[in-house]
Design an enzyme around this catalytic site. Sequence first.
Site, mmCIF file in Angstrom:
data_model
loop_
_atom_site.group_PDB
_atom_site.id
_atom_site.type_symbol
_atom_site.label_atom_id
_atom_site.label_comp_id
_atom_site.label_asym_id
_atom_site.label_seq_id
_atom_site.Cartn_x
_atom_site.Cartn_y
_atom_site.Cartn_z
ATOM 1 N N HIS A 192 -111.708 -63.151 -14.483
ATOM 2 C CA HIS A 192 -110.935 -62.222 -14.934
ATOM 3 C C HIS A 192 -110.678 -60.965 -14.177
ATOM 4 C CE1 HIS A 192 -111.137 -64.743 -18.334
ATOM 5 N NE2 HIS A 192 -112.405 -64.601 -18.533
ATOM 6 N N HIS A 227 -97.566 -51.336 -21.000
ATOM 7 C CA HIS A 227 -96.319 -51.391 -21.934
ATOM 8 C C HIS A 227 -96.596 -50.825 -23.305
ATOM 9 C CE1 HIS A 227 -93.506 -52.978 -24.822
ATOM 10 N NE2 HIS A 227 -92.496 -52.872 -23.544
ATOM 11 N N HIS A 250 -106.541 -51.085 -13.374
ATOM 12 C CA HIS A 250 -106.258 -49.741 -13.950
ATOM 13 C C HIS A 250 -104.760 -49.976 -14.077
ATOM 14 C CE1 HIS A 250 -105.517 -45.629 -14.208
ATOM 15 N NE2 HIS A 250 -105.065 -45.548 -13.183
ATOM 16 N N CYS A 309 -108.545 -40.771 -12.878
ATOM 17 C CA CYS A 309 -108.446 -41.926 -13.532
ATOM 18 C C CYS A 309 -109.617 -42.907 -13.514
ATOM 19 C CB CYS A 309 -107.136 -42.675 -13.251
ATOM 20 S SG CYS A 309 -105.455 -41.900 -13.640
ATOM 21 N N HIS A 366 -114.999 -43.154 -1.720
ATOM 22 C CA HIS A 366 -114.413 -41.842 -2.006
ATOM 23 C C HIS A 366 -113.786 -41.538 -0.624
ATOM 24 C CE1 HIS A 366 -113.799 -37.968 -3.177
ATOM 25 N NE2 HIS A 366 -114.432 -38.064 -4.344
ATOM 26 N N ASN A 405 -100.560 -45.486 -19.365
ATOM 27 C CA ASN A 405 -101.740 -44.985 -18.608
ATOM 28 C C ASN A 405 -102.540 -43.739 -19.414
ATOM 29 O OD1 ASN A 405 -103.583 -44.187 -16.766
ATOM 30 N ND2 ASN A 405 -101.990 -43.565 -15.057
#
Length: 470
Positions: free
Chosen positions: A338, A371, A342, A170, A249, A375
């Site tokens: 802002h 919504h 994710h 992702c 990572h 995802n």
Amino acid sequence: MNLAVAMLFYCLSLLSLLYLIWRFVDGKRHRNCYILDYECYKPTDDRRLSTKFSGEVIRRNKHLGLNEYKFLLKAIVSSGIGEETYAPKMVFEGREASPCLRDGLLEMDEFFHDSIDKLLQRSGIPPAEIDVLVLNISMLATVPSLSSRIINRYKMREDVKVYNLTGMGCSASLVSVNLVHSIFQTRRNTHALLVTSESLSLGWYTGNDRSMILANCLFRSGGCAMILTNKPYLKEKAMFKLKTLVRTHHGSRDESYDCCIQKEDDKGFIGFHLGKNLPKAATRAFVDNLKEMAPRILPMRELLRFSALLLMRKVRQKWSKAGPGARPLIDFKTGVDHFCLHTGGKAVIDAIAQNLNLSEYDVEPARMTLHRFGNTSASSLWYVLAYMEAKGRLKKGDKVFMISFGAGFKCNSCLWEVMRDLNGRGNVWTQFIDNYPLKNLANPFMEKFGWLHNEDPDTFFVPDDYEIPD
């Protein structure tokens, strides 16, 4: 004569110095990374997962028992996902249990042809002017590569530089942005096409392992294509400028590596395992990422305030011999306007909001994106950004903080500067942005299948019109 030679030497030295200064300044101008335009993919309405149809898909899985049904529907109800998200074609044809390579390619082609076509047409940049192509799709690797598929369709130049990334999860789109930014450090006057999506067709799980069922509840079809450049004369036309990017990572830690992984269950069904230690791994990566990012994006006064609070806390703790107590919060709003989060799930958004002390206004774009679109893996950040744009929130000079998580385990973040006022005209949210934000995000699964939410087996009952597979 000696004076003339000295004057000539002085002039040449001055010209050399001025040339070096110009080269340095001009070189820095060419190292900037701008987003000229981007296009998020909105699948056609026949790919929309309504509540009723989602229930039918669940019922088609012959491997689910009563407890798995209850668990799955409970996960859907609490996921934060609505009933207007999208899925691949093979789900609507009832073939999710036996997909083929053609399904994965069709899913990608629909995205490529829609989003890249619109992006190139709106930007006015022909495929022949694309110097670099970076594509990231984690769970579909083909021969020839998917990037070659794009090159073939748009007949790009023979010397186009191509990077095809898989398995990044992702957080892949920020990995791709980092790659493009690195290329811009050594190549002047360059256009890059970045394509980010995920293939669900071949990764749809049809078993009954709870840790792998969750992926079907969360992931939905989507994608984003964008054009980035380092051409200085396009600065005024650009939408965003990359200020800084940090990648963390934790793949060297077994616990982090194993918490989010594609594998086969004990019956041989392939799916995506989301382990119970995922929240812990994500939090650890998030904290380490913020430690490196904070000094880059926050004003010195906030860093000094936070350091002073930590020092006072340690002194007070030492003298009173009390426990560690609550950790003082650093205020990211002093350097950020802002927050682009994710959409990994409702719990992910809630956790980030709590850790960064964000308001409901700050997390509204992420909640509404989750919504409406679910995802969409690596492309989810850009749907959130598009929401902010469509709402007219993004003004020239604003700073946008992007945060993403991915398998590995990774946490990547970056800061963008808005280059001009943006109104979101014509983006993926335009047709229905006036209906948002929604006050009620409750999933209608509770109304339709609430009886499966009951945990007490003694009072559990099944309506007469509902069939449970043998």
